[in-house]
Design a protein around this motif. Structure first.
Motif, PDB file in Angstrom:
ATOM      1  N   HIS A   1       0.743  -1.389   0.039  1.00 56.68           N
ATOM      2  CA  HIS A   1       0.274  -0.125   0.068  1.00 56.68           C
ATOM      3  C   HIS A   1       0.365   1.448   0.144  1.00 56.68           C
ATOM      4  CE1 HIS A   1      -2.757   3.168   2.052  1.00 56.68           C
ATOM      5  NE2 HIS A   1      -3.156   2.840   1.174  1.00 56.68           N
TER       6      HIS A   1
ATOM      7  N   ARG B   1      -2.258  -0.095  -4.148  1.00 56.95           N
ATOM      8  CA  ARG B   1      -3.071   0.183  -2.958  1.00 56.95           C
ATOM      9  C   ARG B   1      -3.880  -0.428  -2.497  1.00 56.95           C
ATOM     10  NH1 ARG B   1      -5.690   6.532  -3.150  1.00 56.95           N
ATOM     11  NH2 ARG B   1      -6.456   6.453  -1.033  1.00 56.95           N
ATOM     12  N   MET B   2      -4.785  -1.394  -3.951  1.00 56.44           N
ATOM     13  CA  MET B   2      -5.529  -2.519  -3.840  1.00 56.44           C
ATOM     14  C   MET B   2      -5.591  -2.993  -2.476  1.00 56.44           C
ATOM     15  SD  MET B   2      -8.390  -1.906  -7.172  1.00 56.44           S
ATOM     16  CE  MET B   2      -8.412  -3.295  -6.972  1.00 56.44           C
TER      17      MET B   2
END
Length: 131
Positions: free
Chosen positions: A89, A103-104
């Motif tokens: 992240h 990020r996901m």
């Protein structure tokens, strides 16, 4: 031997790294508060803040799990998921051209660690096997 102190120490050092990175960007942009529209500073602030929002709760949950005498392997797995999630992240959000997949994946791993740890703790309480 306990596993969690190792991870807590790693997270502590990672937090200091994120803090210094944010401080350096603040110094560079001459901003003591806010980001002043500086995209790199904004991203550093959010990575640091997001870490501070999720990691303390996750460490408390992991501590509770370890204190219930679950296997060291299980604690390692859940703590490793959290560590991988936070690293991925931080990398994804830190990029000026954000790579949304990082990020996901980072958030999915973080939520998986927190969620699974919570479910195991709930099971422990429900079954009455809590120490």
């Amino acid at each position: 031997m306990h596993v969690l102190p190792l991870y807590a120490a790693i997270f502590g050092l990672f937090y200091i790294f994120l803090s210094f990175r944010t401080i350096n960007l603040r110094r560079k942009s001459r901003r003591s508060l806010g980001d002043g529209g500086d995209a790199a500073l904004n991203r550093a602030i959010r990575v640091h803040g997001n870490f501070a929002e999720y990691v303390p709760l996750a460490l408390v949950l992991l501590f509770l799990l370890e204190s219930q005498a679950y296997s060291r392997v299980l604690v390692h797995v859940f703590a490793s998921l959290l560590l991988a999630g936070r690293l991925i992240h931080a990398y994804g959000v830190s990029q000026l051209k954000e790579k949304l997949i990082f990020r996901m994946v980072g958030m999915i791993l973080t939520f998986t660690s927190i969620g699974l740890t919570s479910l195991v703790l709930l099971y422990t309480v429900y079954e009455g096997t809590a120490v």
